[in-house]
Design a protein around this motif. Structure first.
Motif, PDB file in Angstrom:
ATOM      1  N   ARG A  65      11.305  66.842  12.380  1.00  9.00           N
ATOM      2  CA  ARG A  65       9.976  66.205  13.082  1.00  9.00           C
ATOM      3  C   ARG A  65       9.527  67.426  13.526  1.00  9.00           C
ATOM      4  NH1 ARG A  65      10.841  60.335  15.691  1.00  9.00           N
ATOM      5  NH2 ARG A  65      11.184  59.078  13.600  1.00  9.00           N
ATOM      6  N   TYR A  79      -0.693  64.417   6.805  1.00  8.59           N
ATOM      7  CA  TYR A  79      -0.355  63.425   7.620  1.00  8.59           C
ATOM      8  C   TYR A  79      -1.539  62.363   7.731  1.00  8.59           C
ATOM      9  CZ  TYR A  79       0.897  61.016  11.836  1.00  8.59           C
ATOM     10  OH  TYR A  79       1.215  59.968  13.052  1.00  8.59           O
ATOM     11  N   SER A 134       9.809  55.222  14.048  1.00 10.26           N
ATOM     12  CA  SER A 134      10.381  55.416  12.925  1.00 10.26           C
ATOM     13  C   SER A 134       9.792  54.531  11.720  1.00 10.26           C
ATOM     14  CB  SER A 134      11.747  55.160  13.017  1.00 10.26           C
ATOM     15  OG  SER A 134      12.380  56.418  13.013  1.00 10.26           O
ATOM     16  N   GLU A 137       6.589  55.578  10.632  1.00 10.60           N
ATOM     17  CA  GLU A 137       6.768  56.930   9.803  1.00 10.60           C
ATOM     18  C   GLU A 137       7.034  56.351   8.334  1.00 10.60           C
ATOM     19  OE1 GLU A 137      10.392  58.885  10.720  1.00 10.60           O
ATOM     20  OE2 GLU A 137       9.401  60.952  10.585  1.00 10.60           O
ATOM     21  N   GLN A 138       8.027  55.564   8.233  1.00 17.82           N
ATOM     22  CA  GLN A 138       8.443  54.857   7.143  1.00 17.82           C
ATOM     23  C   GLN A 138       7.100  54.373   6.218  1.00 17.82           C
ATOM     24  OE1 GLN A 138      12.147  52.529   7.364  1.00 17.82           O
ATOM     25  NE2 GLN A 138      11.338  51.066   5.874  1.00 17.82           N
ATOM     26  N   ARG A 141       5.347  56.929   4.613  1.00 17.25           N
ATOM     27  CA  ARG A 141       5.911  57.617   3.540  1.00 17.25           C
ATOM     28  C   ARG A 141       6.199  56.303   2.314  1.00 17.25           C
ATOM     29  NH1 ARG A 141       9.235  61.927   4.310  1.00 17.25           N
ATOM     30  NH2 ARG A 141      10.704  61.344   2.841  1.00 17.25           N
ATOM     31  N   TYR A 146       3.370  59.573   1.735  1.00 17.87           N
ATOM     32  CA  TYR A 146       3.520  60.811   2.501  1.00 17.87           C
ATOM     33  C   TYR A 146       4.847  61.256   2.505  1.00 17.87           C
ATOM     34  CZ  TYR A 146       3.650  63.298   7.224  1.00 17.87           C
ATOM     35  OH  TYR A 146       3.873  64.146   8.134  1.00 17.87           O
ATOM     36  N   THR A 149       7.204  64.091   7.913  1.00 22.63           N
ATOM     37  CA  THR A 149       7.560  63.327   8.932  1.00 22.63           C
ATOM     38  C   THR A 149       6.605  63.322  10.079  1.00 22.63           C
ATOM     39  OG1 THR A 149       8.338  65.465  10.113  1.00 22.63           O
ATOM     40  CG2 THR A 149      10.068  64.476   8.457  1.00 22.63           C
ATOM     41  N   GLN A 150       7.012  62.376  11.151  1.00 28.15           N
ATOM     42  CA  GLN A 150       6.112  62.046  12.139  1.00 28.15           C
ATOM     43  C   GLN A 150       6.363  63.085  13.232  1.00 28.15           C
ATOM     44  OE1 GLN A 150       4.088  59.328  12.944  1.00 28.15           O
ATOM     45  NE2 GLN A 150       3.482  60.522  14.622  1.00 28.15           N
ATOM     46  N   TYR A 324       1.144  57.852  18.199  1.00 27.32           N
ATOM     47  CA  TYR A 324       2.295  57.937  17.487  1.00 27.32           C
ATOM     48  C   TYR A 324       2.958  59.398  18.047  1.00 27.32           C
ATOM     49  CZ  TYR A 324       1.652  53.680  15.861  1.00 27.32           C
ATOM     50  OH  TYR A 324       1.515  52.168  15.544  1.00 27.32           O
ATOM     51  N   ALA A 328       6.501  59.855  19.826  1.00 29.68           N
ATOM     52  CA  ALA A 328       7.514  60.746  19.154  1.00 29.68           C
ATOM     53  C   ALA A 328       7.972  61.877  20.104  1.00 29.68           C
ATOM     54  CB  ALA A 328       6.756  61.566  17.812  1.00 29.68           C
TER      55      ALA A 328
END
Ligand SMILES: *[C@@H]1O[C@H](CO)[C@@H](O)[C@H](O)[C@H]1NC(C)=O
Ligand SMILES: *[C@@H]1O[C@H](CO)[C@@H](O)[C@H](O)[C@H]1NC(C)=O
Ligand SMILES: *[C@@H]1O[C@H](CO)[C@@H](O)[C@H](O)[C@H]1NC(C)=O
Ligand SMILES: [Cu+2]
Length: 406
Positions: A65, A79, A134, A137-138, A141, A146, A149-150, A324, A328
């Motif tokens: 990240r 993103y 997370s 982020e998942q 993706r 995507y 990463t975050q 986010y 993070a």
């Protein structure tokens, strides 16, 4: 051999942490804090790579990240597009439960609203938010293609550059959108009034915006949920939607960027101070700000330097997509703290977690344990024990967070 080559790559990708002159700042306290933070970050990175050696999350699989400014413009656009995709996907909440949730992006707001009183100033605050970020982020993706990463928002950087000049908030097409339209003569923000306590209020100056965000990719987004407990300039009662916490209440995204709040509560020295705490109880308390002390901590510092609506609403705050990036960074600081003493701070039954299950223990509740379950309802899952959420390279996780780049 293979391992060490790969770790070297990860370390390189994570940018240089030490050895270079530390930034442009003239403030010796800040410069010293920054240098120390870089050492801590590098050490956390090395220890994490070592820890990953034996498990499922091998160094080959670890995702990095990065700080927003360290992403290329193409990566930033990827993103942003993924977030916009999540905002266009239908909600998974039954309309009977959360009629105001109109997208997958909103689903995360719903579950955050629902857990406000049991996820802040509680023992699960850090683990729960780690999992929350997370899973978001998942979703980016897996549901929106995507591949990155975050990213995180390094408050120490924006404290130096100013928020509106930073690549996160400069209002360009590759930013997370800029400030709100300027509203003159806004009064101070008055924090306090935690029900059941008699603490002195905290006064924060209003920022340099206050109105709707009109620049960048999120200019036209709709905030659909809340407000629940929105602090407004000039003091007065917090605003909340009388139709209920999960009702549909579409409105513009507002921001009120405040460098003063960023610089006062979330500079490099503030982060260093949080990291110097010995116990998890003190670490998480200093991070969130000791109520009544006048200090809102780096956590409050980030939220209130964004300001606006839902930025100043602890419940609805994930309605601003910058949430986010902020959390993070919260997670990154926790990780840096954990890696100083892994045995105690990641695995210790009573030293890795502390605090009860309710907001400042109001109403009184039992002690959080590593067997407590974190569950996000229809937003994302599965539910997991806190113990599975303690290491960034175990359980559902496999990531590191790079050093600050200058
Ligand atoms: C809020 O949480 C409660 C308790 O877990 C749950 O029963 C309820 O369905 C949740 N509501 C929403 C809108 O998620
Ligand atoms: C927002 O909407 C206005 C009016 O429809 C439009 O002119 C503008 O280009 C939009 N901005 C973005 C960033 O989508
Ligand atoms: C940096 O943060 C610390 C602690 O949050 C604060 O006491 C100090 O005044 C801040 N420094 C500046 C230059 O604002
Ligand atoms: Cu939260």
């Amino acid at each position: 051999m293979r391992f060490s080559t790969l770790s070297l790559l990860v370390l390189q990708a994570a940018s240089t942490c030490i050895g270079l002159p530390s930034s442009s700042t003239r403030d010796p306290v800040i410069a010293k804090a920054k240098a120390e933070l870089e050492v801590l970050a590098l050490s956390a990175l090395q220890k994490t790579l070592k820890a990953a050696k034996g498990g499922q999350c091998t160094p080959e699989k670890i995702k990095i990240r990065k700080e927003w400014g360290a992403l290329t413009k193409v990566e930033r656009l990827e993103y942003i597009q993924a977030v916009q995709c999540l905002q266009a996907k239908p909600s998974r909440y039954p309309a009977s439960l959360a009629p105001g949730a109109r997208s997958r992006f909103d689903d995360f707001i719903v579950t955050h609203i629902n857990q406000t009183q049991t996820a802040h100033y509680t023992g699960n605050f850090l683990g729960l938010h780690r999992y929350f970020i997370s899973l978001y982020e998942q979703a980016l993706r897996e549901e929106c293609g995507y591949r990155g990463t975050q990213p995180y928002w390094d408050w120490a950087k924006t404290a130096e550059t100013g928020l509106s000049a930073s690549p996160i908030f400069d209002g360009s097409a590759t930013s997370m959108s800029g400030n709100g339209v300027y509203i003159p003569n806004q009064g101070d923000i008055v924090l306090g009034g935690i029900e059941g306590s008699k603490l002195p209020p905290v006064y924060l100056p209003a920022g340099t915006g206050g109105g709707c965000v009109t620049s960048g990719p999120f200019a036209n987004m709709s905030v659909n949920l809340g407000p629940i407990a929105l602090d407004v300039p000039g003091g007065g009662p917090q605003q909340s939607n009388s139709a209920g916490p999960f009702a549909y209440n579409p409105r513009c995204l507002r921001r009120d960027l405040s460098d003063a709040v960023n610089q006062r509560f979330a500079n490099a020295s503030s982060i260093r101070h949080v990291l110097s705490q010995e116990t998890i109880a003190n670490f998480q308390m200093i991070m969130q700000g000791i109520p009544g002390s006048g200090d809102i901590g780096v956590h409050g510092g980030g939220h209130y330097s964004l300001g606006g609506d839902p930025g100043r609403d602890v419940s609805t705050s994930p309605g601003d997509p910058a949430f986010y990036l902020h959390h993070a960074m919260i997670d990154r600081v926790w990780w840096m703290w954990q890696m100083v003493d892994v045995k105690k701070r990641v695995y210790g039954e009573t030293t890795a977690v502390a605090g009860t299950r309710t907001f400042l223990n109001i109403p009184a509740s039992g002690e959080t344990t590593l067997d407590d379950v974190v569950d996000f309802g229809y937003a994302a899952g599965p539910g997991r024990k806190l113990r599975e959420l303690m290491s960034v390279v175990e359980g559902p996780f496999c990531y590191v967070q790079s050093c600050p780049d200058r």
